[in-house]
Motif scaffolding. Structure first.
Motif, PDB file in Angstrom:
ATOM      1  N   ASP A   1       0.348  10.115   5.745  1.00  0.00           N
ATOM      2  CA  ASP A   1       0.942  10.398   4.435  1.00  0.00           C
ATOM      3  C   ASP A   1       2.173   9.524   4.194  1.00  0.00           C
ATOM      4  OD1 ASP A   1       2.527  13.565   5.312  1.00  0.00           O
ATOM      5  OD2 ASP A   1       3.038  11.509   5.819  1.00  0.00           O
ATOM      6  N   LEU A   2       2.736   9.655   3.024  1.00  0.00           N
ATOM      7  CA  LEU A   2       3.835   8.786   2.602  1.00  0.00           C
ATOM      8  C   LEU A   2       5.047   8.900   3.527  1.00  0.00           C
ATOM      9  CD1 LEU A   2       5.136   6.891   0.490  1.00  0.00           C
ATOM     10  CD2 LEU A   2       5.619   8.917  -0.903  1.00  0.00           C
TER      11      LEU A   2
ATOM     12  N   THR B   1       4.083   5.347  -5.842  1.00  0.00           N
ATOM     13  CA  THR B   1       3.908   5.322  -7.301  1.00  0.00           C
ATOM     14  C   THR B   1       2.951   6.439  -7.729  1.00  0.00           C
ATOM     15  OG1 THR B   1       4.260   2.945  -7.326  1.00  0.00           O
ATOM     16  CG2 THR B   1       3.199   3.889  -9.267  1.00  0.00           C
ATOM     17  N   ALA B   2       1.859   6.580  -6.977  1.00  0.00           N
ATOM     18  CA  ALA B   2       0.854   7.610  -7.307  1.00  0.00           C
ATOM     19  C   ALA B   2       1.464   9.008  -7.265  1.00  0.00           C
ATOM     20  CB  ALA B   2      -0.327   7.510  -6.340  1.00  0.00           C
ATOM     21  N   GLN B   3       2.468   9.182  -6.384  1.00  0.00           N
ATOM     22  CA  GLN B   3       3.117  10.496  -6.259  1.00  0.00           C
ATOM     23  C   GLN B   3       4.310  10.638  -7.210  1.00  0.00           C
ATOM     24  OE1 GLN B   3       3.848  11.899  -2.272  1.00  0.00           O
ATOM     25  NE2 GLN B   3       2.035  10.872  -1.470  1.00  0.00           N
TER      26      GLN B   3
ATOM     27  N   THR C   1      -2.455   4.900   9.406  1.00  0.00           N
ATOM     28  CA  THR C   1      -2.801   5.686   8.221  1.00  0.00           C
ATOM     29  C   THR C   1      -1.889   6.905   8.246  1.00  0.00           C
ATOM     30  OG1 THR C   1      -4.471   6.920   9.429  1.00  0.00           O
ATOM     31  CG2 THR C   1      -5.221   4.978   8.187  1.00  0.00           C
TER      32      THR C   1
ATOM     33  N   LEU D   1       0.833  -1.214   0.000  1.00  0.00           N
ATOM     34  CA  LEU D   1       0.000   0.000   0.000  1.00  0.00           C
ATOM     35  C   LEU D   1       0.864   1.260   0.000  1.00  0.00           C
ATOM     36  CD1 LEU D   1      -2.804  -1.107   2.513  1.00  0.00           C
ATOM     37  CD2 LEU D   1      -2.975  -0.937   0.023  1.00  0.00           C
ATOM     38  N   ILE D   2       1.976   1.218   0.741  1.00  0.00           N
ATOM     39  CA  ILE D   2       2.893   2.372   0.747  1.00  0.00           C
ATOM     40  C   ILE D   2       3.514   2.534  -0.644  1.00  0.00           C
ATOM     41  CG2 ILE D   2       4.965   3.392   1.764  1.00  0.00           C
ATOM     42  CD1 ILE D   2       4.392   1.791   4.333  1.00  0.00           C
TER      43      ILE D   2
ATOM     44  N   ARG E   1       2.227   1.681  -3.422  1.00  0.00           N
ATOM     45  CA  ARG E   1       1.166   2.186  -4.308  1.00  0.00           C
ATOM     46  C   ARG E   1       1.058   3.706  -4.201  1.00  0.00           C
ATOM     47  NH1 ARG E   1      -4.228   0.438  -6.216  1.00  0.00           N
ATOM     48  NH2 ARG E   1      -5.690   2.074  -5.689  1.00  0.00           N
ATOM     49  N   GLU E   2       1.145   4.206  -2.965  1.00  0.00           N
ATOM     50  CA  GLU E   2       1.069   5.650  -2.749  1.00  0.00           C
ATOM     51  C   GLU E   2       2.304   6.346  -3.336  1.00  0.00           C
ATOM     52  OE1 GLU E   2      -1.325   7.514  -1.820  1.00  0.00           O
ATOM     53  OE2 GLU E   2      -0.172   9.387  -1.705  1.00  0.00           O
TER      54      GLU E   2
END
Ligand SMILES: [Fe+2]
Ligand SMILES: [Fe+2]
Length: 199
Positions: free
Chosen positions: A86-87, A34-36, A84, A28-29, A31-32
């Protein structure tokens, strides 16, 4: 004593659950990241995620090898993190989780396995603890580099390599856009000093 009556049996089940979840949390980290646009960072995290799933597999194998067909269900009473955030914070919390594993849980599980006469399982816990220590150092470096904005900066010039096209240049700060392939900075290979020290 039956294997299912030992503490090691329970510790293997707990560790399987813990490693499985760590592998998923790190995906999940990644994925985040990558999204950024932090592609190289995501690659490093995916490697650690894979390590955790292999740890889970080894615990599963040791458990089922000895427990045999008698295992249908194991009730586990243990706490697991559900962070939960931020990155950058996620990287710090991942380092903290790794620290607990290699400083507290696995050394204790290794000692119990040894006391209960499972030298090979004790050795497995010890080997995995060593890997988790390395994971902690990698996550801590990544957290500090991201927080300070130095993921792609260095006081003295170092070799930066684009993971997409292979372009190389020795610089104090990596390019924003690769001069060869026009990929963004997030594709530049990372320098993880702690990782190299521990190889
Ligand atoms: Fe692990
Ligand atoms: Fe780990």
């Amino acid at each position: 004593m039956q294997f299912c009556e030992t503490q090691t049996y329970n510790n293997l089940a707990r560790s399987f659950a813990g490693e499985s979840q760590a592998g998923m949390r790190y995906q999940l980290i990644a994925r985040e990241a990558t999204a950024q646009g932090y592609i190289a960072l995501a690659d490093e995290i995916k490697t650690i995620a894979k390590n955790e799933t292999v740890h889970a597999r080894r615990f599963f194998e040791e458990l089922t090898k000895r427990g045999g067909e008698s295992i249908h269900n194991i009730d586990i009473n243990a706490g697991y993190p559900f962070h939960t955030g931020d990155l950058v914070e996620a990287l710090r919390l991942a380092a903290e989780d790794e620290k607990v594993e290699h400083e507290r849980n696995y050394p204790a599980f290794a000692a119990t396995a040894k006391e209960e006469g499972f030298a090979d399982i004790s050795g497995l816990f010890t080997m995995i603890a060593t890997v988790e220590k390395h994971h902690e150092q990698v996550f801590r470096y990544l957290h500090e580099a991201m927080e300070s904005g130095n993921l792609y900066k260095n006081e003295s010039p170092i070799l930066y390599i684009c993971k997409e096209c292979g372009h190389k240049q020795t610089l104090k700060e990596a390019w924003d856009v690769c001069p060869l392939c026009k990929s963004s900075q997030g594709f530049v290979a990372l320098h993880i000093p702690y990782a190299k020290e521990n190889v």
